[in-house]
Scaffold this motif. Structure first.
Motif, PDB file in Angstrom:
ATOM      1  N   THR A 198     -20.113 -36.526  -6.374  1.00 56.78           N
ATOM      2  CA  THR A 198     -21.396 -35.497  -6.832  1.00 56.78           C
ATOM      3  C   THR A 198     -21.078 -34.605  -6.586  1.00 56.78           C
ATOM      4  OG1 THR A 198     -23.274 -36.446  -5.782  1.00 56.78           O
ATOM      5  CG2 THR A 198     -22.290 -36.878  -7.885  1.00 56.78           C
ATOM      6  N   ASP A 199     -21.149 -33.399  -6.847  1.00 57.86           N
ATOM      7  CA  ASP A 199     -21.846 -31.558  -6.080  1.00 57.86           C
ATOM      8  C   ASP A 199     -22.880 -31.502  -6.042  1.00 57.86           C
ATOM      9  OD1 ASP A 199     -23.129 -30.581  -8.830  1.00 57.86           O
ATOM     10  OD2 ASP A 199     -21.709 -29.487  -9.282  1.00 57.86           O
ATOM     11  N   SER A 200     -23.013 -30.187  -4.886  1.00 56.53           N
ATOM     12  CA  SER A 200     -25.014 -29.971  -4.954  1.00 56.53           C
ATOM     13  C   SER A 200     -26.040 -30.144  -5.973  1.00 56.53           C
ATOM     14  CB  SER A 200     -24.485 -28.937  -3.659  1.00 56.53           C
ATOM     15  OG  SER A 200     -24.041 -27.801  -5.218  1.00 56.53           O
ATOM     16  N   GLU A 201     -25.491 -29.940  -7.293  1.00 60.92           N
ATOM     17  CA  GLU A 201     -26.165 -30.141  -8.118  1.00 60.92           C
ATOM     18  C   GLU A 201     -26.607 -31.666  -8.678  1.00 60.92           C
ATOM     19  OE1 GLU A 201     -25.078 -26.738 -10.252  1.00 60.92           O
ATOM     20  OE2 GLU A 201     -25.756 -25.595  -9.264  1.00 60.92           O
ATOM     21  N   GLY A 202     -25.350 -32.482  -8.295  1.00 65.85           N
ATOM     22  CA  GLY A 202     -25.812 -33.854  -8.693  1.00 65.85           C
ATOM     23  C   GLY A 202     -24.944 -33.792  -9.739  1.00 65.85           C
ATOM     24  N   LYS A 203     -24.400 -32.923 -10.419  1.00 61.68           N
ATOM     25  CA  LYS A 203     -22.952 -33.593 -11.422  1.00 61.68           C
ATOM     26  C   LYS A 203     -21.306 -33.609 -10.841  1.00 61.68           C
ATOM     27  CE  LYS A 203     -19.934 -30.359 -14.575  1.00 61.68           C
ATOM     28  NZ  LYS A 203     -19.252 -28.710 -14.626  1.00 61.68           N
ATOM     29  N   VAL A 204     -21.139 -34.855 -11.555  1.00 67.85           N
ATOM     30  CA  VAL A 204     -19.687 -35.841 -11.471  1.00 67.85           C
ATOM     31  C   VAL A 204     -19.048 -34.810 -11.931  1.00 67.85           C
ATOM     32  CG1 VAL A 204     -18.347 -37.289 -11.728  1.00 67.85           C
ATOM     33  CG2 VAL A 204     -20.467 -37.642 -11.973  1.00 67.85           C
ATOM     34  N   VAL A 205     -18.094 -34.387 -10.172  1.00 73.18           N
ATOM     35  CA  VAL A 205     -16.902 -33.639 -10.003  1.00 73.18           C
ATOM     36  C   VAL A 205     -15.920 -34.660  -9.767  1.00 73.18           C
ATOM     37  CG1 VAL A 205     -18.221 -31.459  -9.564  1.00 73.18           C
ATOM     38  CG2 VAL A 205     -17.528 -32.810  -7.857  1.00 73.18           C
ATOM     39  N   GLY A 206     -14.742 -34.368 -10.865  1.00 73.42           N
ATOM     40  CA  GLY A 206     -13.068 -34.489  -9.596  1.00 73.42           C
ATOM     41  C   GLY A 206     -11.916 -33.486  -9.288  1.00 73.42           C
ATOM     42  N   ASP A 207     -11.658 -33.827  -8.162  1.00 71.95           N
ATOM     43  CA  ASP A 207     -11.562 -32.780  -7.284  1.00 71.95           C
ATOM     44  C   ASP A 207     -10.073 -33.162  -7.127  1.00 71.95           C
ATOM     45  OD1 ASP A 207     -12.538 -30.483  -7.239  1.00 71.95           O
ATOM     46  OD2 ASP A 207     -13.730 -31.475  -5.883  1.00 71.95           O
ATOM     47  N   TRP A 208      -8.966 -32.694  -7.469  1.00 68.46           N
ATOM     48  CA  TRP A 208      -7.473 -32.428  -6.911  1.00 68.46           C
ATOM     49  C   TRP A 208      -7.185 -32.144  -5.572  1.00 68.46           C
ATOM     50  CZ3 TRP A 208      -3.679 -34.246 -11.078  1.00 68.46           C
ATOM     51  CH2 TRP A 208      -4.511 -35.318 -11.964  1.00 68.46           C
ATOM     52  N   TYR A 209      -6.173 -33.170  -4.676  1.00 68.87           N
ATOM     53  CA  TYR A 209      -5.627 -32.370  -3.488  1.00 68.87           C
ATOM     54  C   TYR A 209      -4.377 -32.713  -3.618  1.00 68.87           C
ATOM     55  CZ  TYR A 209     -10.757 -30.930  -2.141  1.00 68.87           C
ATOM     56  OH  TYR A 209     -12.145 -31.407  -2.570  1.00 68.87           O
ATOM     57  N   GLY A 210      -3.943 -31.919  -2.355  1.00 65.93           N
ATOM     58  CA  GLY A 210      -2.468 -32.374  -2.578  1.00 65.93           C
ATOM     59  C   GLY A 210      -1.936 -31.897  -0.570  1.00 65.93           C
ATOM     60  N   TYR A 211      -0.959 -32.081  -0.319  1.00 70.09           N
ATOM     61  CA  TYR A 211       0.141 -31.699   0.817  1.00 70.09           C
ATOM     62  C   TYR A 211      -1.161 -32.213   2.124  1.00 70.09           C
ATOM     63  CZ  TYR A 211       3.181 -28.838  -1.076  1.00 70.09           C
ATOM     64  OH  TYR A 211       3.796 -27.474  -1.409  1.00 70.09           O
ATOM     65  N   VAL A 212      -1.844 -33.838   1.515  1.00 66.25           N
ATOM     66  CA  VAL A 212      -2.831 -34.445   1.891  1.00 66.25           C
ATOM     67  C   VAL A 212      -2.081 -35.070   3.133  1.00 66.25           C
ATOM     68  CG1 VAL A 212      -5.217 -36.235   2.213  1.00 66.25           C
ATOM     69  CG2 VAL A 212      -4.317 -34.525   0.228  1.00 66.25           C
ATOM     70  N   THR A 213      -2.707 -35.405   5.079  1.00 68.37           N
ATOM     71  CA  THR A 213      -2.058 -35.997   5.934  1.00 68.37           C
ATOM     72  C   THR A 213      -2.956 -36.412   6.271  1.00 68.37           C
ATOM     73  OG1 THR A 213      -2.994 -34.600   7.659  1.00 68.37           O
ATOM     74  CG2 THR A 213      -0.529 -34.398   6.354  1.00 68.37           C
ATOM     75  N   PRO A 214      -2.506 -37.617   7.249  1.00 74.70           N
ATOM     76  CA  PRO A 214      -3.727 -38.758   8.011  1.00 74.70           C
ATOM     77  C   PRO A 214      -4.977 -37.714   8.534  1.00 74.70           C
ATOM     78  CG  PRO A 214      -1.607 -39.745   7.876  1.00 74.70           C
ATOM     79  CD  PRO A 214      -1.287 -38.638   7.005  1.00 74.70           C
ATOM     80  N   ASP A 215      -4.294 -36.235   8.571  1.00 76.07           N
ATOM     81  CA  ASP A 215      -5.050 -36.092   9.615  1.00 76.07           C
ATOM     82  C   ASP A 215      -6.026 -35.352   8.609  1.00 76.07           C
ATOM     83  OD1 ASP A 215      -3.882 -36.397  11.827  1.00 76.07           O
ATOM     84  OD2 ASP A 215      -2.442 -34.380  12.016  1.00 76.07           O
ATOM     85  N   ASP A 216      -6.267 -35.137   7.690  1.00 76.15           N
ATOM     86  CA  ASP A 216      -6.906 -34.789   6.194  1.00 76.15           C
ATOM     87  C   ASP A 216      -8.700 -35.498   6.426  1.00 76.15           C
ATOM     88  OD1 ASP A 216      -5.761 -31.907   6.811  1.00 76.15           O
ATOM     89  OD2 ASP A 216      -3.958 -32.921   5.189  1.00 76.15           O
ATOM     90  N   VAL A 217      -7.548 -36.838   6.060  1.00 79.17           N
ATOM     91  CA  VAL A 217      -8.810 -37.438   6.024  1.00 79.17           C
ATOM     92  C   VAL A 217     -10.234 -37.568   6.188  1.00 79.17           C
ATOM     93  CG1 VAL A 217      -9.565 -40.221   5.519  1.00 79.17           C
ATOM     94  CG2 VAL A 217      -7.118 -39.379   5.300  1.00 79.17           C
ATOM     95  N   ALA A 218     -10.618 -37.666   6.873  1.00 74.59           N
ATOM     96  CA  ALA A 218     -12.221 -37.391   7.838  1.00 74.59           C
ATOM     97  C   ALA A 218     -12.258 -36.247   7.024  1.00 74.59           C
ATOM     98  CB  ALA A 218     -12.082 -37.254   9.064  1.00 74.59           C
ATOM     99  N   GLU A 219     -11.916 -34.767   7.040  1.00 73.40           N
ATOM    100  CA  GLU A 219     -12.724 -33.216   6.519  1.00 73.40           C
ATOM    101  C   GLU A 219     -12.953 -34.156   5.058  1.00 73.40           C
ATOM    102  OE1 GLU A 219     -11.101 -29.508   6.622  1.00 73.40           O
ATOM    103  OE2 GLU A 219      -9.992 -30.189   7.426  1.00 73.40           O
ATOM    104  N   LEU A 220     -11.874 -34.784   3.986  1.00 75.40           N
ATOM    105  CA  LEU A 220     -12.069 -34.525   3.269  1.00 75.40           C
ATOM    106  C   LEU A 220     -13.186 -35.311   2.392  1.00 75.40           C
ATOM    107  CD1 LEU A 220      -8.205 -35.208   2.024  1.00 75.40           C
ATOM    108  CD2 LEU A 220     -10.223 -33.521   0.672  1.00 75.40           C
ATOM    109  N   LEU A 221     -13.462 -36.430   3.104  1.00 74.83           N
ATOM    110  CA  LEU A 221     -14.243 -37.481   3.032  1.00 74.83           C
ATOM    111  C   LEU A 221     -15.839 -36.307   3.749  1.00 74.83           C
ATOM    112  CD1 LEU A 221     -13.251 -40.710   4.860  1.00 74.83           C
ATOM    113  CD2 LEU A 221     -12.923 -40.330   2.350  1.00 74.83           C
ATOM    114  N   ALA A 222     -15.966 -36.081   4.244  1.00 75.76           N
ATOM    115  CA  ALA A 222     -17.501 -35.334   4.771  1.00 75.76           C
ATOM    116  C   ALA A 222     -17.347 -33.930   3.947  1.00 75.76           C
ATOM    117  CB  ALA A 222     -16.799 -34.604   6.269  1.00 75.76           C
ATOM    118  N   ALA A 223     -16.775 -33.436   3.211  1.00 79.51           N
ATOM    119  CA  ALA A 223     -16.878 -32.368   2.910  1.00 79.51           C
ATOM    120  C   ALA A 223     -17.484 -32.812   1.332  1.00 79.51           C
ATOM    121  CB  ALA A 223     -15.310 -31.591   2.678  1.00 79.51           C
ATOM    122  N   SER A 224     -16.823 -34.001   0.985  1.00 77.86           N
ATOM    123  CA  SER A 224     -16.821 -34.723  -0.547  1.00 77.86           C
ATOM    124  C   SER A 224     -18.154 -35.138  -0.617  1.00 77.86           C
ATOM    125  CB  SER A 224     -15.501 -35.548  -1.120  1.00 77.86           C
ATOM    126  OG  SER A 224     -14.355 -35.055  -0.887  1.00 77.86           O
TER     127      SER A 224
END
Length: 370
Positions: A198-224
């Motif tokens: 959910t975004d900052s307004e509580g709306k459900v969003v589906g974001d697609w990501y590419g070139y993701v590496t294991p080093d990006d995982v923690a950042e993606l979880l925190a951001a999302s």
């Protein structure tokens, strides 16, 4: 989940392969979609390259065929993707997950497909033969479709393990579910990840990501799931947001504000036109501090200081008329103290200078004649 992977395969298909990070990612979700449906079906190891068209996998085949057959009747652009059935996270064969509605229907069979597609996807009603359950967790889908593309087969399982590890470390194990999914397009962008949150307004969003590496995982979880933002450098697109719509509305996903672009358009005479954007009170905000100058009659130049006030509003500024190509102009910078004089002061000063010049010429003529 990740099986033993050879060093050769890691180098050729993994996160350090030569093609990594060589293409622009933004708006590579093709075709755009407004609704995403996931059918839970067997294990990723059981999927043939095109599981939706497999003669031996009737449930995915029937769903794919029914959606294609009713394409013109389904008003919301819908995509079908297969995800792995996993009892540990409550996903069983035949379960259907629908986003952004956040609904799960359990245990569909081959004979249920036509009525489900007609009632739920075409007519937008609850399915009469089942009970829709609300999804309360966030979801992370990682393409791990090895039989379709080796890059996803190598990167996907490693990312799934890393997501589960980071979810445990962050205390999100009851809040975020990770699942392997089938081909979503863009194998060359592996690792490919879709995150439903959910975004900052509580709306459900589906974001697609590419070139993701294991080093990006923690950042993606925190951001999302914490900051409610996207990770721009990995972002491929968003469910419900086409490139045309994003450019028209200048939307920055994950931000509350719209992107306000201020462009500088070069004119033929080499002078750059400063475009202005309206602010809330209707005045115009100038992008940069500058004097705007015009070439007046008899070579006299007048300049006006258009430096914005501290609140970003330029006093006495008016919207510009449509730009016209003018003759080549010269711009003469005047001293800062002169820019503060009023128009009447300048006229008076010019008159005094003119009078003094007249007296000087007359006196000079008098001296010569004498």
């Amino acid at each position: 989940m990740a099986a033993e992977i050879s060093a050769e395969d890691l180098a050729k298909y993994g996160f350090h392969r030569p093609e990594m990070n060589t293409a622009s990612l933004a708006f590579t979700v093709d075709p755009p979609l407004d609704r995403h449906m996931f059918l839970c079906y067997k294990s990723v190891a059981d999927w043939p390259p095109k599981v939706e068209d497999s003669e031996t996998d009737l449930l995915p085949k029937k769903f794919s065929g029914a959606i294609r057959g009713r394409k013109n009747d389904i008003k919301v652009k819908t995509r079908l993707t297969i995800c792995e059935a996993d009892e540990k996270v409550g996903l069983l064969d035949g379960d259907v997950l629908i986003f952004p509605e956040l609904i799960k229907y359990r245990g569909l069979k081959d004979e249920d497909v036509d009525s489900f597609v007609d009632e739920v996807l075409v007519n937008g009603k609850p399915w009469a033969s089942g009970v829709g359950e609300a999804l309360t967790a966030g979801f992370v889908f990682v393409c791990a479709h090895a039989s379709r593309d080796k890059r996803c087969g190598v990167c996907g399982p490693i990312l799934i393990d890393k997501f589960n590890e980071e979810i445990q470390s962050a205390g999100l194990h009851n809040q975020v579910i990770v699942s392997a999914c089938s081909h979503i397009g863009g194998h060359k962008y592996a690792g490919n990840v879709i995150i439903f949150a959910t975004d900052s307004e509580g709306k459900v969003v589906g974001d697609w990501y590419g070139y993701v590496t294991p080093d990006d995982v923690a950042e993606l979880l925190a951001a999302s799931f914490e900051r409610k933002e996207i990770v721009d450098r990995l972002w491929r697109g968003r469910m419900g947001l086409s490139k045309d719509a994003a450019e028209e509305n200048m939307v920055i996903p994950g931000k509350k504000e719209k992107q306000e672009e201020i462009k500088e358009k070069p004119l033929e005479n080499g002078i750059r036109e400063i475009k202005e954007k309206p602010v809330e009170n209707g005045s115009q905000e100038i992008k940069e501090n500058a004097f705007t100058c015009c070439q007046g009659a008899n070579g006299i130049s007048c300049c006006r200081d258009e430096t914005p006030a501290t609140n970003g509003v330029v006093e006495n500024a008016k919207p510009k008329e449509a730009p016209e190509v003018q003759e080549k102009q010269a711009c003469v910078s005047l001293p800062a103290w002169l820019g503060k004089w009023g128009h009447s002061d300048l006229l008076m000063a010019a008159a005094v200078v003119g009078a003094l010049a007249t007296v000087a010429v007359g006196y000079s003529h008098y001296k010569r004649s004498g």
